[in-house]
Design a protein around this motif. Structure first.
Motif, PDB file in Angstrom:
ATOM      1  N   ILE A  41      63.783 -88.130 -35.798  1.00 40.88           N
ATOM      2  CA  ILE A  41      63.380 -88.522 -34.504  1.00 40.88           C
ATOM      3  C   ILE A  41      63.589 -89.755 -33.965  1.00 40.88           C
ATOM      4  O   ILE A  41      63.257 -90.798 -34.750  1.00 40.88           O
ATOM      5  N   MET A  42      64.425 -89.834 -32.864  1.00 41.28           N
ATOM      6  CA  MET A  42      65.005 -91.179 -32.312  1.00 41.28           C
ATOM      7  C   MET A  42      64.045 -91.568 -31.352  1.00 41.28           C
ATOM      8  O   MET A  42      64.115 -90.610 -30.307  1.00 41.28           O
ATOM      9  N   LEU A  43      63.253 -92.600 -31.436  1.00 37.82           N
ATOM     10  CA  LEU A  43      62.479 -92.913 -30.075  1.00 37.82           C
ATOM     11  C   LEU A  43      63.051 -94.023 -29.524  1.00 37.82           C
ATOM     12  O   LEU A  43      63.329 -95.083 -30.102  1.00 37.82           O
ATOM     13  N   ARG A  44      62.945 -93.984 -28.082  1.00 30.51           N
ATOM     14  CA  ARG A  44      63.555 -94.976 -27.431  1.00 30.51           C
ATOM     15  C   ARG A  44      62.448 -95.482 -26.376  1.00 30.51           C
ATOM     16  O   ARG A  44      61.894 -94.698 -25.540  1.00 30.51           O
ATOM     17  N   ALA A  45      62.065 -96.775 -26.506  1.00 25.05           N
ATOM     18  CA  ALA A  45      60.734 -96.991 -25.548  1.00 25.05           C
ATOM     19  C   ALA A  45      61.071 -98.367 -24.981  1.00 25.05           C
ATOM     20  O   ALA A  45      61.802 -99.394 -25.736  1.00 25.05           O
ATOM     21  N   TRP A  46      60.681 -98.461 -23.629  1.00 27.70           N
ATOM     22  CA  TRP A  46      60.623 -99.847 -22.975  1.00 27.70           C
ATOM     23  C   TRP A  46      59.173-100.336 -22.820  1.00 27.70           C
ATOM     24  O   TRP A  46      58.351 -99.373 -22.365  1.00 27.70           O
ATOM     25  N   TYR A  47      58.872-101.520 -22.761  1.00 33.24           N
ATOM     26  CA  TYR A  47      57.588-101.900 -22.607  1.00 33.24           C
ATOM     27  C   TYR A  47      57.471-103.119 -21.788  1.00 33.24           C
ATOM     28  O   TYR A  47      58.712-103.833 -21.760  1.00 33.24           O
ATOM     29  N   THR A  48      56.344-103.369 -21.228  1.00 34.28           N
ATOM     30  CA  THR A  48      56.074-104.672 -20.440  1.00 34.28           C
ATOM     31  C   THR A  48      55.311-105.460 -21.149  1.00 34.28           C
ATOM     32  O   THR A  48      54.292-105.030 -21.636  1.00 34.28           O
ATOM     33  N   VAL A  49      55.467-106.753 -21.238  1.00 35.54           N
ATOM     34  CA  VAL A  49      54.335-107.638 -22.109  1.00 35.54           C
ATOM     35  C   VAL A  49      54.206-108.888 -21.235  1.00 35.54           C
ATOM     36  O   VAL A  49      55.056-109.646 -20.818  1.00 35.54           O
ATOM     37  N   THR A  50      52.898-109.352 -20.987  1.00 38.09           N
ATOM     38  CA  THR A  50      52.649-110.317 -20.340  1.00 38.09           C
ATOM     39  C   THR A  50      51.962-111.284 -21.025  1.00 38.09           C
ATOM     40  O   THR A  50      50.870-110.782 -21.860  1.00 38.09           O
ATOM     41  N   THR A  51      52.552-112.546 -21.255  1.00 39.68           N
ATOM     42  CA  THR A  51      51.714-113.705 -22.114  1.00 39.68           C
ATOM     43  C   THR A  51      51.195-114.637 -20.745  1.00 39.68           C
ATOM     44  O   THR A  51      51.303-114.426 -19.657  1.00 39.68           O
ATOM     45  N   ASP A  52      50.506-115.661 -21.396  1.00 45.48           N
ATOM     46  CA  ASP A  52      49.896-116.521 -20.533  1.00 45.48           C
ATOM     47  C   ASP A  52      50.824-117.610 -19.912  1.00 45.48           C
ATOM     48  O   ASP A  52      50.574-118.298 -19.322  1.00 45.48           O
ATOM     49  N   LYS A  53      52.197-117.268 -20.374  1.00 47.09           N
ATOM     50  CA  LYS A  53      53.185-118.124 -19.778  1.00 47.09           C
ATOM     51  C   LYS A  53      54.509-117.208 -19.121  1.00 47.09           C
ATOM     52  O   LYS A  53      55.127-118.112 -18.601  1.00 47.09           O
ATOM     53  N   GLU A  54      54.741-116.262 -19.664  1.00 43.31           N
ATOM     54  CA  GLU A  54      55.714-115.514 -19.127  1.00 43.31           C
ATOM     55  C   GLU A  54      55.575-113.765 -19.118  1.00 43.31           C
ATOM     56  O   GLU A  54      54.688-113.438 -19.749  1.00 43.31           O
ATOM     57  N   LYS A  55      56.356-113.236 -18.390  1.00 42.31           N
ATOM     58  CA  LYS A  55      56.501-111.695 -18.430  1.00 42.31           C
ATOM     59  C   LYS A  55      57.802-111.288 -19.123  1.00 42.31           C
ATOM     60  O   LYS A  55      58.739-111.799 -18.845  1.00 42.31           O
ATOM     61  N   TYR A  56      57.788-110.381 -20.101  1.00 42.98           N
ATOM     62  CA  TYR A  56      58.731-109.689 -20.686  1.00 42.98           C
ATOM     63  C   TYR A  56      59.002-108.396 -20.950  1.00 42.98           C
ATOM     64  O   TYR A  56      57.899-107.699 -20.439  1.00 42.98           O
ATOM     65  N   MET A  57      60.117-108.000 -21.025  1.00 40.23           N
ATOM     66  CA  MET A  57      60.306-106.630 -21.217  1.00 40.23           C
ATOM     67  C   MET A  57      61.188-106.304 -22.651  1.00 40.23           C
ATOM     68  O   MET A  57      61.986-107.218 -23.213  1.00 40.23           O
ATOM     69  N   PHE A  58      60.689-105.196 -23.306  1.00 41.16           N
ATOM     70  CA  PHE A  58      60.994-104.922 -24.687  1.00 41.16           C
ATOM     71  C   PHE A  58      61.746-103.506 -24.454  1.00 41.16           C
ATOM     72  O   PHE A  58      61.266-102.809 -23.786  1.00 41.16           O
ATOM     73  N   PHE A  59      62.774-103.421 -25.282  1.00 44.13           N
ATOM     74  CA  PHE A  59      63.539-102.377 -25.494  1.00 44.13           C
ATOM     75  C   PHE A  59      63.697-102.054 -26.900  1.00 44.13           C
ATOM     76  O   PHE A  59      63.922-102.846 -27.776  1.00 44.13           O
ATOM     77  N   VAL A  60      63.131-100.792 -27.448  1.00 42.02           N
ATOM     78  CA  VAL A  60      63.245-100.538 -28.854  1.00 42.02           C
ATOM     79  C   VAL A  60      63.847 -99.223 -29.115  1.00 42.02           C
ATOM     80  O   VAL A  60      63.625 -98.319 -28.237  1.00 42.02           O
ATOM     81  N   ILE A  61      64.935 -98.968 -30.016  1.00 42.38           N
ATOM     82  CA  ILE A  61      65.203 -97.676 -30.692  1.00 42.38           C
ATOM     83  C   ILE A  61      64.609 -97.866 -32.071  1.00 42.38           C
ATOM     84  O   ILE A  61      64.926 -98.522 -32.935  1.00 42.38           O
ATOM     85  N   ASP A  62      63.639 -96.492 -32.167  1.00 39.82           N
ATOM     86  CA  ASP A  62      62.959 -96.568 -33.321  1.00 39.82           C
ATOM     87  C   ASP A  62      63.039 -95.241 -34.114  1.00 39.82           C
ATOM     88  O   ASP A  62      62.593 -94.266 -33.393  1.00 39.82           O
ATOM     89  N   TYR A  63      63.818 -94.867 -35.298  1.00 42.92           N
ATOM     90  CA  TYR A  63      63.835 -93.631 -35.876  1.00 42.92           C
ATOM     91  C   TYR A  63      62.343 -93.452 -36.693  1.00 42.92           C
ATOM     92  O   TYR A  63      62.261 -94.025 -37.686  1.00 42.92           O
TER      93      TYR A  63
END
Length: 170
Positions: A105-127
């Motif tokens: 099972i291969m999972l592809r996920a996109w996340y938004t992460v907000t810190t007190d300094k910046e806003k980020y996006m994460f992309f992950v491929i996870d088996y």
């Protein structure tokens, strides 16, 4: 007789459609739950700047194929600034392969992460599961960018499928 048949079909359908939950708890651990659990592990390793914990999230295959995992981890720890205020799954998808009783099972996920300094996006491929090739189980790809760079740094997932941690070319 027809009423009993319709009632039986209705009750059977209702049982089947609700069988994934019991007493308000989800019985089946799905991909979204796995995606949330993996993100918590990633963020904990970043917060603690724990290089070994971060590397342990990756599959043996990803570690073998990545150019310089230690350099990627150092880059990520320097790049990611601030304390996490919130995060959420932006979107996810998965693929499942079954062959001779073994499953991947291969999972592809996109996340938004907000810190007190910046806003980020994460992309992950996870088996999240791979009994076909156990060395493949675990993270394969981790790409972290500033949210403002989404249009230039994110593309098709196939193009972002690189082993290890993404580090832009300087």
């Amino acid at each position: 007789m027809i009423k009993k048949t319709v009632l039986l079909i209705f009750l059977t359908s209702a049982f089947i459609l609700t069988s994934c939950s019991f007493g308000g708890r989800i019985v089946y651990v799905g991909e979204e739950k796995a995606a949330k659990a993996r993100m918590k592990e990633i963020l904990a390793a970043i917060k603690d700047k724990d290089k070994e914990a971060m590397k342990a999230l990756f599959s043996k295959k990803a570690l073998d194929e990545a150019n310089d995992v230690d350099d990627g981890v150092d880059y990520l720890f320097d790049f990611f600034q601030g304390d996490v205020q919130s995060w959420e799954i932006y979107k996810w998808s998965s693929d499942e392969s079954i062959e001779r009783g073994k499953k991947s099972i291969m999972l592809r996920a996109w996340y938004t992460v907000t810190t007190d300094k910046e806003k980020y996006m994460f992309f992950v491929i996870d088996y999240i599961k791979d009994t076909m090739n156990p060395d493949n189980a675990g993270l394969y790809t981790l790409r972290v960018i500033k949210a403002e760079d989404k249009e230039t740094e994110f593309g098709y997932w196939q193009d972002m499928c690189i082993p290890g941690i993404y580090k832009p070319k300087q």
